[in-house]
Design a protein around this motif. Sequence first.
Motif, short mmCIF file in Angstrom:
data_model
loop_
_atom_site.label_atom_id
_atom_site.label_comp_id
_atom_site.label_asym_id
_atom_site.label_seq_id
_atom_site.Cartn_x
_atom_site.Cartn_y
_atom_site.Cartn_z
N VAL A 30 -11.53 4.12 -1.82
CA VAL A 30 -11.78 5.34 -1.06
C VAL A 30 -11.68 4.98 0.41
O VAL A 30 -12.48 4.18 0.91
N LEU A 31 -10.68 5.55 1.08
CA LEU A 31 -10.36 5.11 2.43
C LEU A 31 -10.17 6.29 3.38
O LEU A 31 -9.69 7.35 2.98
N SER A 32 -10.55 6.06 4.62
CA SER A 32 -10.25 7.00 5.71
C SER A 32 -8.95 6.48 6.34
O SER A 32 -8.98 5.66 7.26
N GLU A 33 -7.83 6.95 5.82
CA GLU A 33 -6.56 6.28 6.05
C GLU A 33 -6.17 6.19 7.52
O GLU A 33 -5.68 5.14 7.98
N GLU A 34 -6.37 7.22 8.30
CA GLU A 34 -5.98 7.15 9.71
C GLU A 34 -6.83 6.14 10.47
O GLU A 34 -6.32 5.45 11.37
N GLN A 37 -5.63 2.62 9.57
CA GLN A 37 -4.44 2.25 10.33
C GLN A 37 -4.77 1.98 11.80
O GLN A 37 -4.13 1.15 12.44
N SER A 38 -5.77 2.68 12.33
CA SER A 38 -6.14 2.51 13.74
C SER A 38 -6.99 1.28 13.99
O SER A 38 -7.11 0.82 15.13
N LEU A 39 -7.61 0.75 12.94
CA LEU A 39 -8.49 -0.41 13.07
C LEU A 39 -8.01 -1.50 12.11
O LEU A 39 -8.66 -1.83 11.12
N PRO A 40 -6.85 -2.07 12.39
CA PRO A 40 -6.27 -3.04 11.44
C PRO A 40 -7.15 -4.25 11.19
O PRO A 40 -7.03 -4.90 10.14
N GLU A 41 -8.03 -4.56 12.12
CA GLU A 41 -8.90 -5.71 11.92
C GLU A 41 -9.91 -5.49 10.80
O GLU A 41 -10.56 -6.45 10.33
N THR A 42 -10.07 -4.24 10.35
CA THR A 42 -11.02 -3.96 9.27
C THR A 42 -10.38 -4.05 7.89
O THR A 42 -11.06 -3.86 6.89
N TRP A 43 -9.08 -4.35 7.84
CA TRP A 43 -8.39 -4.28 6.55
C TRP A 43 -7.49 -5.48 6.34
O TRP A 43 -6.65 -5.79 7.17
N ASP A 44 -7.68 -6.15 5.22
CA ASP A 44 -6.80 -7.23 4.79
C ASP A 44 -6.29 -6.84 3.41
O ASP A 44 -7.04 -6.88 2.43
N GLU A 45 -5.04 -6.43 3.33
CA GLU A 45 -4.49 -5.88 2.09
C GLU A 45 -4.63 -6.86 0.93
O GLU A 45 -5.09 -6.49 -0.17
N GLU A 46 -4.25 -8.10 1.13
CA GLU A 46 -4.30 -9.08 0.05
C GLU A 46 -5.72 -9.29 -0.44
O GLU A 46 -5.99 -9.36 -1.65
N GLU A 47 -6.65 -9.38 0.51
CA GLU A 47 -8.05 -9.60 0.14
C GLU A 47 -8.62 -8.41 -0.62
O GLU A 47 -9.31 -8.58 -1.63
#
Length: 325
Positions: A30-34, A37-47
Motif C-alpha cells: 500500500v503506497l502513496s505513489e507520488e 517517487q518524490s522521496l526516493p530515499e524512502t524506497w529500495d525496490e529490491e529490498e
Amino acid sequence: MTPPAHVHTVRGPVAASDLGTVLMHEHVFVLSEEFRQSLPETWDEEERVSKAVDRLKALAATGVTTLVDPTVIGLGRDVTRVAAVNEQVDINIIAATGIYTLGDIPHFFRFHGPGTLLGGAEGMTELFVRELTEGIADTGIRAAFLKCAIEEELTPGVERVMRAVAQAHLRTGAPITVHTNATARTGLVAQEILRSEGVGLGAVVIGHSGDTNDLGYLHQLIDNGSYIGMDRFGLDILLPGDQRVATVAALAREGLADRMVLSHDASCHIDWFPPGVREQIAPDWHHTHLHDTVLPALRQAGVTEQQLSTMLVDNPRRYFTAPGD
C-alpha cells in the motif's frame, strides 16, 4: 460435464476448487505513489520486494494458499511489482479493480461522466470492465473482483465510484468488496447504494465489519444478504482481539459461519506510517497472526473445524464463483 469455474490470479487462472485456504482482505503493498517517487530515499525496490517475498513465504507456510488483495487505484496498486513478488512465492494472489477514495472523485474523472461538466458515459465503469475482462494496463493480469470504499459519510465522489463499481459488476458478474466504517455503520449505506443499482448483495463483502461487536448491526448486514468481513485481526487499536474473537464465535454459534470471511487487512509494506510506528502501535497486525493466535482462540471459544473451513475455504470459493442472490 461442466468444466470447473476458474478465478483469475496474478499468475493466471486457477480452478476455484484449488483456491484452498483464503485470506479475503490482505495487501502486498500500500503506497502513496507520488510521494514514493518524490522521496526516493524512502524506497529500495529490491529490498521491499525481498521482504514481501519473505512475509508471503511465512504466510504460505501456515497453509494459506490464496491471498485476496483489494489494492486498487488510490492505494498505489502496481500489479507488475506484485507479480515480481509472486514469481518467488507459491501462493495465489487475486488482484482487484476499482478506486479507493473516501471523499472526492479523482480529478481524472471529475469533468467527464454522468452529471459532470462534459457529461458522457461513466469512464470508471469502462476502466473496471476492461481490467476484469482484458487485463490491467498491458500486464495481461486480470482483476477478479471490484473494490470501493466509504468511511463515515457518503460523499458525491464516494457514491459515484460505488455506482460505477455496481455497473461493472452487472456487466461482468465480478463480486464486490467494500471498505466500510463499522462504527459509523456505513456498511448499510453501501448495501443500499449497491442494491439500488440492481446488485444482488450475496455478491458483496462488507469489509471491516469485524471492527465492531455490535451484533445488531452485523445481523442487519447478514440479513440483507452480504458476507461480512471479519478482516482486521491484529488491528487491536480499533477493537481488541479478544472482542473480535468473541464476536465471530457468537455469530458462529448462531449458525452464521457461512456469512463470514476472515483476514487481517495487513500489508507487506504500507507507507502510511513512519518507519517502526506500525510495529509499535499494532505489533500483531501481520499476515500470520490469524494462524498463529486467532484460530487457536476461536477453537477455544467453541468454533468448530468445519466452521473455520467454511469461513476460510467455502465462503471465498462461493464468493468468486456463485452469482449474487
